[in-house]
Scaffold this motif. Structure first.
Motif, PDB file in Angstrom:
ATOM      1  N   ALA A 196       5.936  11.455   4.972  1.00 54.87           N
ATOM      2  CA  ALA A 196       4.971  10.179   5.048  1.00 54.87           C
ATOM      3  C   ALA A 196       5.570   8.804   4.524  1.00 54.87           C
ATOM      4  N   ALA A 197       6.662   8.905   3.770  1.00 56.25           N
ATOM      5  CA  ALA A 197       7.064   7.569   3.797  1.00 56.25           C
ATOM      6  C   ALA A 197       7.998   7.028   4.922  1.00 56.25           C
ATOM      7  N   GLN A 198       8.434   8.084   5.841  1.00 54.35           N
ATOM      8  CA  GLN A 198       9.113   7.493   6.926  1.00 54.35           C
ATOM      9  C   GLN A 198       8.259   6.935   7.641  1.00 54.35           C
ATOM     10  N   ARG A 199       6.849   7.515   7.840  1.00 45.40           N
ATOM     11  CA  ARG A 199       5.784   7.199   8.696  1.00 45.40           C
ATOM     12  C   ARG A 199       5.176   5.809   8.215  1.00 45.40           C
ATOM     13  N   HIS A 200       4.994   5.722   7.031  1.00 44.92           N
ATOM     14  CA  HIS A 200       4.185   4.569   6.392  1.00 44.92           C
ATOM     15  C   HIS A 200       4.977   3.813   5.582  1.00 44.92           C
ATOM     16  N   LEU A 227       7.180   9.177  -6.473  1.00 42.24           N
ATOM     17  CA  LEU A 227       7.015   8.009  -5.366  1.00 42.24           C
ATOM     18  C   LEU A 227       8.192   8.185  -4.636  1.00 42.24           C
ATOM     19  N   HIS A 228       7.956   7.765  -3.325  1.00 43.10           N
ATOM     20  CA  HIS A 228       9.210   7.624  -2.242  1.00 43.10           C
ATOM     21  C   HIS A 228       9.199   6.345  -1.736  1.00 43.10           C
ATOM     22  N   ILE A 229      10.284   5.503  -2.380  1.00 42.68           N
ATOM     23  CA  ILE A 229      10.178   4.009  -2.153  1.00 42.68           C
ATOM     24  C   ILE A 229      11.597   3.709  -1.716  1.00 42.68           C
ATOM     25  N   PRO A 230      11.967   2.431  -1.189  1.00 39.61           N
ATOM     26  CA  PRO A 230      13.207   2.070  -0.602  1.00 39.61           C
ATOM     27  C   PRO A 230      14.447   2.421  -1.827  1.00 39.61           C
ATOM     28  N   LEU A 231      15.629   2.712  -1.320  1.00 39.36           N
ATOM     29  CA  LEU A 231      16.717   2.788  -2.136  1.00 39.36           C
ATOM     30  C   LEU A 231      17.097   1.712  -2.612  1.00 39.36           C
ATOM     31  N   ALA A 266       0.779  -1.250  -0.010  1.00 43.89           N
ATOM     32  CA  ALA A 266       0.150   0.047  -0.065  1.00 43.89           C
ATOM     33  C   ALA A 266       0.722   1.444   0.045  1.00 43.89           C
ATOM     34  N   PHE A 267       0.641   2.162  -0.901  1.00 40.17           N
ATOM     35  CA  PHE A 267       1.193   3.556  -0.871  1.00 40.17           C
ATOM     36  C   PHE A 267       0.136   4.463  -0.170  1.00 40.17           C
ATOM     37  N   THR A 268       0.730   5.191   0.568  1.00 38.49           N
ATOM     38  CA  THR A 268       0.399   6.418   1.023  1.00 38.49           C
ATOM     39  C   THR A 268       0.120   7.743   0.139  1.00 38.49           C
ATOM     40  N   LEU A 269      -0.850   8.317  -0.204  1.00 36.44           N
ATOM     41  CA  LEU A 269      -1.185   9.088  -1.275  1.00 36.44           C
ATOM     42  C   LEU A 269      -0.984  10.387  -0.488  1.00 36.44           C
TER      43      LEU A 269
END
Length: 973
Positions: A401-405, A437-441, A370-373
């Motif tokens: 948001a990426a850090q939290r979710h 998108l903010h996704i894992p490196l 799930a992505f947080t929009l």
């Protein structure tokens, strides 16, 4: 096609005929004489003849190379159109021998002579900006002419004409060498090649007919009406009449409009809509329109450059060169595919959507997660206190948001608040044509379709197939070589941080990441949502239809409660001295004297929320804030005033002031001032005399209201600083009449600065003498400070200070609560207690704890942020800039007021002071287009009432005054 004929004609100079020779021919062949004036032309020689008694004609002289049958076709078309009510064309005047067309020898070569009726009016070629009314009028004329000529036949229509788009590309190829600059030459060649590629598949489907072929601002005659709008007078110059593709007519008109488009090719869309409503176009014609415009622009440039090389002294051609290069630059500033989509969308015929493409997953390793929009739109709760103006705020919010979710994404198709541009005349590019998108490196990124991969100049990876292109930022490519081929599903790289994804259905187009709201539908057709390759819905929810919302308002909200503008933008957010619509456009607010601290002030939200969480009730309960706020207000009032009433509005404050005057004096009769507004209640409406607010104001006053002559020192009955004695006569006459009838005067109410007339100062000493006379008759003096008081004037906190007086009652509201309903009446104890004989006074919300806390917070912020000083310093600068407009623009008659209560009065004549009402309406509407909210005031609605939030800056002042100057130049042009 006889190319040699086309080329020869494109190189012909104008016939070498001077005025003396033209006069001789007119006398000999037409029996006419009079003053002659040379008129500009591309290849003909034209003279206007003023034969006296209002008779004016045009003598047209063209090369003998043109067959007489072509000229006869023009005359036949003129006669054919003369019976069409919607089209006025010049009549053909016969020679003495009865012929419409004469061919004679001149300098050993034949020339053709014709005489036509002259249609009086103006060309709009010199007008920089054409409003929508004018643009649609031009397009409607174009449509009516085409409808009328659809059945017109004549042998002279079958001609070779350099402007016929069927020959455009051959002519372009031949004329290209006339461009000596290699870069310009290559640019024209590339544009022509692209246009031809789009046009070729459509040519066989394009209907043909007779068309005028030159319905442009040069050949349409206009005049201004009483509302300062341009009105069509007639269509001239049928020299390019030909049978060709019907859509060529509109392409010529639209190409000409690009010169007035201020660099925006979408400017032509209203013309397309107007034409299509009258003369519906086929889909193929709509698709062909923009390629034809591009081709036309190239032919215009090359034709003028060629003619200029032949006739370097032809001023008409030289003057047109810059215009035609501008048309070419605008026509080639956007992809043809984009404009095709825009044109189809404009007429409600969007391009057929491509079948849902079967993309492979871009990020298969994240499938099912799930992505947080993150909401980055205008109403986002993440945005407070102007933090959207901070650089990189969207990226920071996504990262948080990426850090939290774990996974976060922006929304495709969202109008981003961070992209708004305050004090900017054009729409900002707020519409997102991508997803971030903010996704894992190191997350693997796969090719969603088979294609060739390369690196772009702006650091993006570009994957291109025959049908699609995909741009990716934030990917470290696994391939060591550029232009590598990848199969669908293959790994093309790994995430190196935030990943930006943009899909495009036109592989050769380089779309922007953001576009303007008015262009979003067209760009969206080319750059669809990437949700199909991401595996989740990343689309922003569609905005509610603003027009439908307005219809709901009209259906439920009493329509006497008017709104600004006929089609107002939907405003849901504000910050400081700007209001922001749902598309993220910022409008400079020059209207809101309510929001003295500016919109969205965080102190207001904090104070209101804190007090609401504790208590909000009415002033009959005992709590500290009502006493504290009343004390603060009395410290601002003159000595001797010691009582405060708290109410909800200026209307309520003025209504209460009248009741106080009645109770204290024992009388009912009130003197008010003409052209004034004091409120909407029964009593305040009775004393309001502004016919701008109430057209029946002067005929519906009750017998207890006695309006005195307005002491308007600019346009009043008496003018100038020494007019006080003359205006006092009206006051004295009313007082004398009341005394003779034995009626007790209750009081006199007046704005100490004439707010409703645009901030005009009263003549010196006026209030001193009026107050003295009123008090001598037992009345009280009421200063209505609702609009002009509370520091807004800059040099004075209260308006009455400018007159050196102290009233008996002060009323105020507007900015007291920065938009929260709050008003007050300040007076003396003896006047306040006179009301007790009639019972107690109570306002349900006046003086509530929330209102009192907000009122005190407004005073605190005004002091802390030095807003009174800002009103003085920036207000003085503002006034100086308005005064400078008077020297520059004849329509600017006077600048009134001070601080942040100013007025600019527009007049047509500075001696008669004829009000420029229609011009003021146009100015306000045009300012809205430029991103400024402004409305007219005064009995003639010819004054800009300028009353912005007190946080207004010099930058905003410059933007406003420069925009006013720009529009005044348009009106005066």
């Amino acid at each position: 096609m006889p190319l040699d004929t086309l080329i020869r004609r494109s190189s012909l100079p104008c016939p070498d005929v001077d005025a003396a020779q033209a006069a001789e021919w007119l006398t000999t062949h037409y029996g006419l004489a009079g003053a002659l004036k040379a008129l500009g032309s591309h290849q003909d020689c034209n003279f206007r003849l003023d034969a006296g008694d209002g008779r004016r004609f045009v003598l047209k002289i063209c090369h003998g190379d043109y067959a007489t049958t072509e000229l006869e076709a023009q005359h036949a078309a003129l006669r054919h159109l003369s019976g069409v009510p919607s089209v006025r064309v010049p009549a053909v005047m016969p020679a003495l021998n009865g012929d419409d067309l004469l061919t004679i020898e001149h300098n050993g070569k034949p020339v053709h002579l014709r005489l036509l009726e002259f249609i009086d009016g103006h060309s709009l070629a010199h007008v920089a900006h054409l409003d929508r009314h004018t643009v649609t009028g031009l397009a409607q004329l174009c449509a009516h002419v085409d409808v009328a000529l659809a059945g017109f036949e004549h042998p002279g229509l079958e001609r070779v004409l350099q402007w016929d788009p069927r020959h455009a590309f051959a002519l372009i190829e031949h004329l290209l060498p006339v461009i000596t600059d290699a870069d310009k030459r290559a640019c024209i060649a590339e544009a022509a090649e692209q246009a031809q590629a789009y046009l070729l598949p459509l040519e066989a489907s394009l209907p043909t007919q007779a068309i005028h072929m030159d319905i442009t601002e040069y050949n349409v005659v206009w005049s201004r009406d009483d509302h300062r709008r341009w009105q069509l007078q007639g269509l001239i110059d049928f020299g390019d009449l030909v049978r060709t593709w019907r859509i060529a007519e509109l392409s010529v008109t639209c190409a000409a409009l690009l010169h007035h488009a201020d660099g925006d090719p979408f400017f032509i869309l209203s013309a397309v809509q107007a034409y299509h409503r009258i003369n519906p176009l086929q889909s193929e014609e709509l698709l062909a329109l923009w390629p034809l415009i591009v081709a036309r622009s190239a032919v215009l440039v090359l034709g003028s450059e060629q003619q200029a090389s032949i006739e370097p002294d032809n001023a008409y051609i030289q003057a047109n060169l810059a215009s035609e290069w501008n048309i070419f630059d605008v026509a080639t500033s956007v992809p043809i595919a984009l404009m095709e989509a825009a044109i189809l969308n404009a007429v409600g015929e969007p391009e057929a959507a491509d079948q849902e493409s079967a993309f492979s997953a871009l990020l298969p390793s994240l499938s099912g997660q799930a992505f947080t929009l993150v909401d980055l739109g205008v109403l986002s709760e993440h945005f407070v206190a102007g933090n959207w103006e901070l650089g990189g705020v969207d990226e920071r919010l996504l990262a948080e948001a990426a850090q939290r979710h774990g996974l976060a994404a922006s929304r495709y198709g969202e109008y981003r608040l961070s992209r708004t541009l305050p004090d900017f005349a054009k729409e900002p590019d707020t519409f997102a044509l991508h997803t971030e998108l903010h996704i894992p490196l190191g997350t693997p990124v796969h090719a969603p379709f088979e294609g060739r991969l390369r690196l772009t100049a702006d650091g993006a990876l570009l994957l291109v197939s025959a049908e699609w292109s995909l741009r990716l930022w934030g990917v470290q490519c696994d391939s060591g070589s550029d232009a590598a081929e990848f199969d669908a599903g293959a790994v093309i790289g790994r995430s190196s941080g935030a990943l930006i994804v943009q899909l495009c259905s036109e592989p050769d187009v380089s779309p922007p990441l953001f576009t303007a709201p008015s262009k979003s539908a067209a760009w969206r057709a080319l750059c669809p949502s990437p949700k199909g390759l991401l595996g989740f819905d990343c689309d922003a929810p569609a905005l509610a239809d603003a027009a439908a919302l307005l219809a709901r308002r009209d259906a439920s909200f009493a329509r006497s409660q008017k709104y600004y503008y006929q089609a107002p933008p939907q405003i849901e957010r504000g910050w400081r001295n700007h209001l922001i619509d749902m598309h993220g456009r910022s409008y400079l607010d020059m209207l809101n004297n309510v929001a003295v601290l500016g919109h969205g002030h965080p102190r207001m939200a904090q104070v209101a929320a804190q007090q609401w969480s504790l208590l909000n009730t009415n002033s009959r309960f005992h709590y500290a804030s009502v006493a504290e706020f009343s004390e603060r207000l009395l410290k601002l009032a003159p000595a001797g005033m010691d009582r405060v009433f708290l109410v909800n509005s200026g209307t309520e404050a003025n209504d209460l002031a009248i009741r106080l005057a009645w109770a204290y004096s024992g009388g009912r009769d009130v003197l008010s001032v003409l052209e004034a507004y004091h409120g909407w209640s029964v009593a305040t409406d009775a004393i309001s005399t502004s016919i701008a607010d109430n057209p029946q104001a002067l005929s519906t006053r009750p017998e207890w209201v006695h309006p005195v002559v307005a002491p308007n020192t600019y346009r009043g009955e008496f003018r100038g600083a020494d007019s006080t004695p003359f205006y006092l006569r009206s006051v004295e006459a009313h007082l004398h009449a009341l005394a003779e009838k034995g009626r007790q005067l209750a009081g006199f109410i007046c704005e100490p600065v004439y707010g409703n007339a645009g901030g005009i100062s009263l003549p010196p000493g006026y209030l001193q003498q009026v107050y003295a006379k009123v008090r001598a008759h037992g009345g009280v003096c009421i200063a209505d400070e609702v609009q002009v008081g509370y520091g807004r004037l800059g040099h004075y906190f209260w308006g009455f200070e400018e007159q050196g007086v102290v009233p008996d009652i002060i009323t105020m509201a507007k900015g007291m609560g920065n938009g929260h309903p709050l008003g007050a009446v300040i007076t003396r104890r003896d006047i306040a207690e006179a009301l007790e004989a009639e019972g107690y006074f109570f306002s349900s919300s006046g003086g509530s704890p929330v209102s009192c806390r907000i009122g005190m917070a407004v005073l605190d912020v005004m002091e802390e942020e030095k807003l009174w000083e800002n009103a003085r310093v920036v207000g003085d600068y503002f006034k100086d800039r308005l005064l400078a407009l008077i020297d520059k623009h004849p329509l600017a008659g006077a600048a009134h007021g001070s601080g942040f209560y100013l007025g600019l009065e527009l007049v047509r004549d500075r001696q008669t002071l004829e009000p420029a009402t229609e011009e003021t309406t146009y100015l306000c509407d045009r300012l809205r287009e430029l991103g400024i909210f402004m409305q007219p005031t005064g009995d003639y609605l010819n004054v800009l009432k300028i009353k912005p939030p007190m946080v207004t800056t010099r930058r905003s002042v410059d933007f406003f005054v420069d925009s006013v100057s720009r529009v005044l130049s348009e009106l005066e042009g």
